[in-house]
Design a protein around this motif. Structure first.
Motif, PDB file in Angstrom:
ATOM      1  N   MET A   1      38.859  34.185  20.601  1.00  0.00           N
ATOM      2  CA  MET A   1      39.940  33.040  21.423  1.00  0.00           C
ATOM      3  C   MET A   1      39.351  32.825  23.258  1.00  0.00           C
ATOM      4  SD  MET A   1      43.782  32.024  22.123  1.00  0.00           S
ATOM      5  CE  MET A   1      44.561  31.453  23.193  1.00  0.00           C
ATOM      6  N   LYS A   2      38.423  34.676  23.431  1.00  0.00           N
ATOM      7  CA  LYS A   2      38.029  34.468  25.591  1.00  0.00           C
ATOM      8  C   LYS A   2      36.764  33.359  25.035  1.00  0.00           C
ATOM      9  CE  LYS A   2      37.761  37.967  28.704  1.00  0.00           C
ATOM     10  NZ  LYS A   2      37.740  39.305  28.759  1.00  0.00           N
ATOM     11  N   ASP A   3      35.913  33.754  24.496  1.00  0.00           N
ATOM     12  CA  ASP A   3      34.618  33.230  24.768  1.00  0.00           C
ATOM     13  C   ASP A   3      34.446  31.056  23.855  1.00  0.00           C
ATOM     14  OD1 ASP A   3      33.423  36.026  23.975  1.00  0.00           O
ATOM     15  OD2 ASP A   3      33.440  35.689  22.309  1.00  0.00           O
ATOM     16  N   LYS A   4      36.144  30.634  23.456  1.00  0.00           N
ATOM     17  CA  LYS A   4      35.850  29.574  23.396  1.00  0.00           C
ATOM     18  C   LYS A   4      36.567  29.201  24.016  1.00  0.00           C
ATOM     19  CE  LYS A   4      36.111  25.817  20.620  1.00  0.00           C
ATOM     20  NZ  LYS A   4      35.107  25.483  20.269  1.00  0.00           N
ATOM     21  N   ILE A   5      37.009  29.870  25.229  1.00  0.00           N
ATOM     22  CA  ILE A   5      38.010  29.050  26.277  1.00  0.00           C
ATOM     23  C   ILE A   5      36.516  29.142  27.406  1.00  0.00           C
ATOM     24  CG2 ILE A   5      39.739  29.861  28.741  1.00  0.00           C
ATOM     25  CD1 ILE A   5      41.107  31.295  26.720  1.00  0.00           C
ATOM     26  N   ARG A   6      36.009  29.787  27.216  1.00  0.00           N
ATOM     27  CA  ARG A   6      34.425  29.733  28.350  1.00  0.00           C
ATOM     28  C   ARG A   6      33.723  28.805  27.714  1.00  0.00           C
ATOM     29  NH1 ARG A   6      33.579  35.880  28.495  1.00  0.00           N
ATOM     30  NH2 ARG A   6      34.375  37.302  29.938  1.00  0.00           N
ATOM     31  N   GLU A   7      33.688  28.458  26.819  1.00  0.00           N
ATOM     32  CA  GLU A   7      32.807  27.177  25.956  1.00  0.00           C
ATOM     33  C   GLU A   7      33.476  26.352  26.806  1.00  0.00           C
ATOM     34  OE1 GLU A   7      32.050  25.336  21.623  1.00  0.00           O
ATOM     35  OE2 GLU A   7      31.876  27.679  21.850  1.00  0.00           O
ATOM     36  N   ALA A  22      38.880  18.183  27.528  1.00  0.00           N
ATOM     37  CA  ALA A  22      39.109  20.320  27.498  1.00  0.00           C
ATOM     38  C   ALA A  22      40.388  20.166  27.945  1.00  0.00           C
ATOM     39  CB  ALA A  22      38.033  20.383  29.066  1.00  0.00           C
ATOM     40  N   SER A  23      40.836  19.340  28.047  1.00  0.00           N
ATOM     41  CA  SER A  23      42.899  19.795  28.084  1.00  0.00           C
ATOM     42  C   SER A  23      43.103  20.007  26.851  1.00  0.00           C
ATOM     43  CB  SER A  23      43.823  18.349  28.829  1.00  0.00           C
ATOM     44  OG  SER A  23      42.885  18.873  30.012  1.00  0.00           O
ATOM     45  N   GLU A  24      42.468  18.656  25.533  1.00  0.00           N
ATOM     46  CA  GLU A  24      42.977  18.327  24.497  1.00  0.00           C
ATOM     47  C   GLU A  24      42.702  19.842  23.952  1.00  0.00           C
ATOM     48  OE1 GLU A  24      44.440  16.229  20.639  1.00  0.00           O
ATOM     49  OE2 GLU A  24      43.995  15.445  22.633  1.00  0.00           O
ATOM     50  N   GLN A  25      40.927  20.399  24.129  1.00  0.00           N
ATOM     51  CA  GLN A  25      40.983  21.100  22.613  1.00  0.00           C
ATOM     52  C   GLN A  25      41.196  22.230  23.040  1.00  0.00           C
ATOM     53  OE1 GLN A  25      36.671  21.773  23.768  1.00  0.00           O
ATOM     54  NE2 GLN A  25      35.624  19.641  22.707  1.00  0.00           N
ATOM     55  N   LEU A  26      41.701  23.011  24.551  1.00  0.00           N
ATOM     56  CA  LEU A  26      42.328  23.953  25.177  1.00  0.00           C
ATOM     57  C   LEU A  26      44.061  24.578  24.359  1.00  0.00           C
ATOM     58  CD1 LEU A  26      41.527  24.434  28.528  1.00  0.00           C
ATOM     59  CD2 LEU A  26      40.480  26.180  27.019  1.00  0.00           C
ATOM     60  N   LEU A  27      44.461  22.981  24.006  1.00  0.00           N
ATOM     61  CA  LEU A  27      45.588  22.926  23.785  1.00  0.00           C
ATOM     62  C   LEU A  27      45.490  22.530  22.257  1.00  0.00           C
ATOM     63  CD1 LEU A  27      47.580  19.766  25.480  1.00  0.00           C
ATOM     64  CD2 LEU A  27      48.396  22.071  25.646  1.00  0.00           C
ATOM     65  N   VAL A  28      45.208  22.779  21.018  1.00  0.00           N
ATOM     66  CA  VAL A  28      44.856  23.304  20.073  1.00  0.00           C
ATOM     67  C   VAL A  28      44.327  24.318  19.858  1.00  0.00           C
ATOM     68  CG1 VAL A  28      42.795  22.390  18.108  1.00  0.00           C
ATOM     69  CG2 VAL A  28      43.437  20.794  19.599  1.00  0.00           C
ATOM     70  N   LEU A  29      43.342  24.672  20.553  1.00  0.00           N
ATOM     71  CA  LEU A  29      43.029  26.325  20.748  1.00  0.00           C
ATOM     72  C   LEU A  29      44.560  27.109  20.702  1.00  0.00           C
ATOM     73  CD1 LEU A  29      41.008  28.737  20.547  1.00  0.00           C
ATOM     74  CD2 LEU A  29      40.280  28.487  23.061  1.00  0.00           C
ATOM     75  N   CYS A  30      45.216  26.487  21.913  1.00  0.00           N
ATOM     76  CA  CYS A  30      46.820  27.067  21.780  1.00  0.00           C
ATOM     77  C   CYS A  30      47.457  27.320  20.660  1.00  0.00           C
ATOM     78  CB  CYS A  30      47.201  26.873  23.040  1.00  0.00           C
ATOM     79  SG  CYS A  30      48.891  28.152  23.502  1.00  0.00           S
ATOM     80  N   VAL A  32      47.238  26.791  17.491  1.00  0.00           N
ATOM     81  CA  VAL A  32      45.963  27.601  16.282  1.00  0.00           C
ATOM     82  C   VAL A  32      46.017  29.229  17.124  1.00  0.00           C
ATOM     83  CG1 VAL A  32      44.224  28.432  15.539  1.00  0.00           C
ATOM     84  CG2 VAL A  32      44.537  25.925  16.069  1.00  0.00           C
ATOM     85  N   SER A  33      46.134  29.389  17.830  1.00  0.00           N
ATOM     86  CA  SER A  33      46.779  30.965  17.830  1.00  0.00           C
ATOM     87  C   SER A  33      47.660  30.978  17.998  1.00  0.00           C
ATOM     88  CB  SER A  33      46.248  30.925  19.648  1.00  0.00           C
ATOM     89  OG  SER A  33      46.699  32.711  19.937  1.00  0.00           O
TER      90      SER A  33
END
Length: 69
Positions: A1-7, A22-30, A32-33
């Motif tokens: 997850m850390k790597d995806k946030i950096r990306e 970027a906000s959309e991608q971070l929300l989706v990542l959160c 899924v986590s």
């Protein structure tokens, strides 16, 4: 997850995506986590059709499931 946030942050920094993307991608990542953590907790505390999931097998099963979404 850390790597995806950096990306995502890197893509934002170099201008490949704007802040809304970027906000959309971070929300989706959160999201899924959070799904991952809940599914792992469920599988390690319940027996599923007579099968017992250890932490390791639950993580593998959940990661495989989420990668196919």
């Amino acid at each position: 997850m850390k790597d995806k946030i950096r990306e995502i942050c890197y893509d934002l920094e170099i201008g490949c995506i704007d802040w809304t993307e970027a906000s959309e991608q971070l929300l989706v990542l959160c999201d899924v986590s959070q799904q991952r953590e809940l599914l792992i907790a469920y599988l390690t505390t319940k027996t599923h059709k007579g099968l017992y999931f250890t932490q390791e097998t639950a993580e593998k099963a959940v990661d495989e499931y989420l990668s196919n979404l």
